[in-house]
Design a protein around this motif. Sequence first.
Motif, mmCIF file in Angstrom:
data_model
loop_
_atom_site.group_PDB
_atom_site.id
_atom_site.type_symbol
_atom_site.label_atom_id
_atom_site.label_comp_id
_atom_site.label_asym_id
_atom_site.label_seq_id
_atom_site.Cartn_x
_atom_site.Cartn_y
_atom_site.Cartn_z
ATOM 1 N N GLN A 1 0.622 -1.152 -0.052
ATOM 2 C CA GLN A 1 -0.159 -0.201 0.105
ATOM 3 C C GLN A 1 0.800 1.252 -0.120
ATOM 4 N N GLU A 2 0.907 1.816 -1.079
ATOM 5 C CA GLU A 2 1.478 3.229 -1.178
ATOM 6 C C GLU A 2 0.545 4.393 -0.990
ATOM 7 N N TYR A 3 1.171 5.536 -0.422
ATOM 8 C CA TYR A 3 0.117 6.799 -0.057
ATOM 9 C C TYR A 3 1.158 7.751 0.221
ATOM 10 N N LEU B 1 -8.707 -2.152 7.476
ATOM 11 C CA LEU B 1 -8.399 -1.432 8.800
ATOM 12 C C LEU B 1 -7.334 -0.753 8.997
ATOM 13 N N SER B 2 -6.090 -1.272 8.197
ATOM 14 C CA SER B 2 -4.926 -0.794 8.260
ATOM 15 C C SER B 2 -5.050 0.721 7.796
ATOM 16 N N ARG B 3 -5.904 1.117 6.640
ATOM 17 C CA ARG B 3 -6.174 2.556 6.228
ATOM 18 C C ARG B 3 -6.747 3.089 6.986
ATOM 19 N N TYR B 4 -7.547 2.807 7.767
ATOM 20 C CA TYR B 4 -8.332 3.536 8.853
ATOM 21 C C TYR B 4 -7.361 3.842 9.907
ATOM 22 N N LEU B 5 -6.630 3.190 10.152
ATOM 23 C CA LEU B 5 -5.607 3.113 11.448
ATOM 24 C C LEU B 5 -4.366 4.548 10.865
ATOM 25 N N LEU B 6 -4.187 4.321 9.771
ATOM 26 C CA LEU B 6 -3.311 5.339 9.335
ATOM 27 C C LEU B 6 -4.067 6.734 9.257
ATOM 28 N N HIS B 7 -5.089 6.937 8.817
ATOM 29 C CA HIS B 7 -5.899 8.414 8.888
ATOM 30 C C HIS B 7 -5.990 8.759 10.257
ATOM 31 N N SER C 1 -3.179 10.849 1.647
ATOM 32 C CA SER C 1 -3.684 10.641 0.310
ATOM 33 C C SER C 1 -3.550 9.338 -0.180
ATOM 34 N N PHE C 2 -4.667 8.574 -0.834
ATOM 35 C CA PHE C 2 -4.328 7.570 -1.508
ATOM 36 C C PHE C 2 -4.494 7.606 -3.092
ATOM 37 N N ASP C 3 -4.718 8.879 -3.446
ATOM 38 C CA ASP C 3 -4.754 9.031 -4.903
ATOM 39 C C ASP C 3 -3.736 8.781 -5.438
ATOM 40 N N PRO C 4 -3.945 7.861 -6.720
ATOM 41 C CA PRO C 4 -2.691 7.212 -7.537
ATOM 42 C C PRO C 4 -1.747 8.218 -8.196
ATOM 43 N N LYS C 5 -2.085 9.366 -8.410
ATOM 44 C CA LYS C 5 -1.351 10.560 -8.876
ATOM 45 C C LYS C 5 -1.482 11.766 -8.381
ATOM 46 N N PRO C 6 -0.973 12.105 -7.124
ATOM 47 C CA PRO C 6 -1.354 13.446 -6.380
ATOM 48 C C PRO C 6 -0.485 14.474 -6.949
ATOM 49 N N MET C 7 0.510 14.126 -7.608
ATOM 50 C CA MET C 7 1.394 15.553 -8.150
ATOM 51 C C MET C 7 1.586 15.065 -9.591
ATOM 52 N N PRO C 8 1.233 16.146 -10.347
ATOM 53 C CA PRO C 8 1.437 15.694 -11.786
ATOM 54 C C PRO C 8 2.907 15.886 -12.349
ATOM 55 N N GLY C 9 3.346 15.622 -13.409
ATOM 56 C CA GLY C 9 4.741 16.093 -13.655
ATOM 57 C C GLY C 9 5.566 14.677 -13.581
ATOM 58 N N ASP C 10 7.052 15.089 -13.319
ATOM 59 C CA ASP C 10 7.778 14.057 -13.232
ATOM 60 C C ASP C 10 7.976 13.534 -11.887
#
Length: 244
Positions: A15-17, A100-106, A117-126
């Motif tokens: 799980q990346e975040y 459950l692990s995601r809840y605990l992280l928040h 943020s679990f968005d798959p591309k939070p920052m555009p660009g390189d």
Amino acid sequence: MGQVAHAKPWFGIEQEYNLLDYDGHPLGWPKNGYPGPQGPYYCGIGAGKVYGRDIVEAHYRACLYCGINISGTNAEVMPSQWEYQIGPCEGISMGDQLWLSRYLLHRVAEDFGVKVSFDPKPMPGDWNGAGAHCNYSTEEMREQGGIKHIEAAIKRLGARHAYHIAQYDPSGGLDNARRLTGLHETSSIHDFSAGVANRGASIRIPRQVHQDGCGYLEDRRPSSNCDPYCVTEAICRTTILNEE
């Protein structure tokens, strides 16, 4: 999962975040610019290379306390991006434990005044996106000579590439389209590929698995905001129930 219990499917999800300030800007980044190029941050250590390790370690302890099968964590390629691994888990418990692990992280990040943020591309660009690589095996894959079953599963996964892309993020593939570009250690969302130790493939066979002739495969397509129940169900439908 009851229909495939005989196959004893094991899963492990990476799980990346990303950690963000209140303003939605990545934690530790300059407010009016960008940090240095990617390179020194992956598995990094030291001020200026990693941001938010106190949150990461508090989350790890919370997971252990709750009995979650967390098996590792590391700083990722983009600064303020992290990963933790859940598994191996059998069957539906993969989804239970990841949620459950995601809840605990928040909840842990809240105490530090930081957003997750679990968005798959939070920052555009390189900058690297965020995924949820799914490591998967059945009992016959883990046994001696299991590589032939791994290769057969990969062939079936390739034949249903579009179906899996639709299952691997909550927007039917639209979220992943921003991440799976063929750049930044991803495959193209439009093409299916597989290879040994290939971080740019849809499916990676780890080098050790290839040498041992048994083990597991890594599906690198699921996005960081995926529904783990959908991901594991799709894999089982394709590789165990042989749906077409």
